[in-house]
Design an enzyme around this catalytic site. Structure first.
Site, PDB file in Angstrom:
ATOM      1  N   SER A 119      20.426  95.124 -66.558  1.00  0.00           N
ATOM      2  CA  SER A 119      19.995  96.515 -66.665  1.00  0.00           C
ATOM      3  C   SER A 119      20.390  97.015 -68.040  1.00  0.00           C
ATOM      4  O   SER A 119      21.262  96.439 -68.702  1.00  0.00           O
ATOM      5  CB  SER A 119      20.699  97.354 -65.583  1.00  0.00           C
ATOM      6  OG  SER A 119      20.603  98.740 -65.848  1.00  0.00           O
ATOM      7  N   TYR A 171      28.340  99.277 -60.598  1.00  0.00           N
ATOM      8  CA  TYR A 171      27.009  98.780 -60.947  1.00  0.00           C
ATOM      9  C   TYR A 171      26.937  98.399 -62.422  1.00  0.00           C
ATOM     10  O   TYR A 171      26.493  97.302 -62.782  1.00  0.00           O
ATOM     11  CB  TYR A 171      25.961  99.846 -60.617  1.00  0.00           C
ATOM     12  CG  TYR A 171      24.551  99.453 -60.992  1.00  0.00           C
ATOM     13  CD1 TYR A 171      23.819  98.591 -60.187  1.00  0.00           C
ATOM     14  CD2 TYR A 171      23.950  99.951 -62.146  1.00  0.00           C
ATOM     15  CE1 TYR A 171      22.527  98.228 -60.516  1.00  0.00           C
ATOM     16  CE2 TYR A 171      22.654  99.595 -62.486  1.00  0.00           C
ATOM     17  CZ  TYR A 171      21.947  98.741 -61.672  1.00  0.00           C
ATOM     18  OH  TYR A 171      20.674  98.376 -62.006  1.00  0.00           O
TER      19      TYR A 171
END
Length: 269
Positions: free
Chosen positions: A139, A152
């Site tokens: 990401s 995350y």
């Protein structure tokens, strides 16, 4: 004989799009996720539209022995994997103390442990055959600390550094390794999390161009791909700033998520 690609989190979003584009290129596919019905429907469509073989493996990647179970079923079916797409993952957001520790544990099992375990299971076979590739989906959160997405963001930073390290180890041994670092993508992630504020940059893209960019980067043997101009600028410029400053700036951007209830989300079922 067609090459075979295994895609985790293949029931929706980026995973389903990887399956679609790879099948269109002539790959047989192994579709892995928890949602058996959706996988079966996707497999049926890919077989009908592209004339490839499509295999369904229903597996929860949060289980400690998930990768071993997948590898055993591949052996039973006589399948070898030429391209591994470690796409499955989910995220949590909010204040760290308000997020379930069990949920963050499962997040790490899916986003980190299963990814590494599957690579351990499948990469040796690629080496024996002298060819293969691994795509790990990270990401743009991998490039800086992500307050209110702490686990995350840290997990995706692991994925990025893991992928770049493997690429250096194996690039002269016939194995390509790409880490995909997209910005916000229009998937079920934001519907499930309960707020579109989790797309902290305020803009989203769709899975199709992200996967297209990833496969193009893999073909060119890039180390990582950050599709989109803004995302690419983040990838190239952020790491050159002092880490504490980057964290402070990131907190100002990500704090908007606190205006919504703290929940967890899966972006690949």
């Amino acid at each position: 004989m067609n090459s075979t690609a295994l895609i985790t989190g293949a029931s929706s979003g980026l995973g389903a799009e990887f399956a679609e584009q790879l099948a269109a290129q002539g790959y047989d596919v192994v579709l892995v996720a928890r949602s058996g019905d959706r996988l079966a429907a996707l497999a049926e469509r890919l077989i009908a539209e592209h004339g490839v073989r499509a295999h369904v493996l229903v597996q929860d990647l949060a289980e400690p022995d998930a990768a071993r179970r997948i590898a055993d079923r591949l052996t039973t079916r006589g399948l070898s994997v030429d391209l591994l797409v470690n796409n499955a993952g989910f995220g949590t957001c909010g204040r760290f103390e308000e997020i379930s520790g069990a949920r963050d544990h499962d997040q790490l099992m899916v986003n980190v442990v299963a990814l590494v375990d599957l690579t351990h299971e499948l990469l040796p076979g690629m080496l024996e055959r002298g060819r293969g590739a691994v795509v790990n989906v990270a990401s743009n959160a991998a490039f800086q600390p992500a307050p209110y997405f702490a686990v995350y963001g840290a997990a995706k930073a692991f994925v990025l550094n893991f992928g770049l390290a493997l690429r250096q180890e194996y690039r002269r041994r016939g194995i390509r390794v790409l880490t995909l670092c997209p910005g916000p993508v229009e998937t079920a992630f934001f519907d499930t999390i309960g707020t579109r504020r989790a797309a902290v940059t305020g803009s989203m893209t769709t899975p199709e161009p992200v996967v297209r960019a990833a496969l193009r980067a893999l073909e060119r043997d890039r180390g990582y791909a950050a599709p989109g101009l803004g995302n690419a600028l983040t990838a190239h410029l952020t790491p050159r700033r002092p880490r504490t400053l980057v964290a402070a700036v990131a907190e100002r951007v990500t704090r908007k998520v606190l205006a919504a209830p703290s929940k967890s989300s899966e972006h690949a079922a």
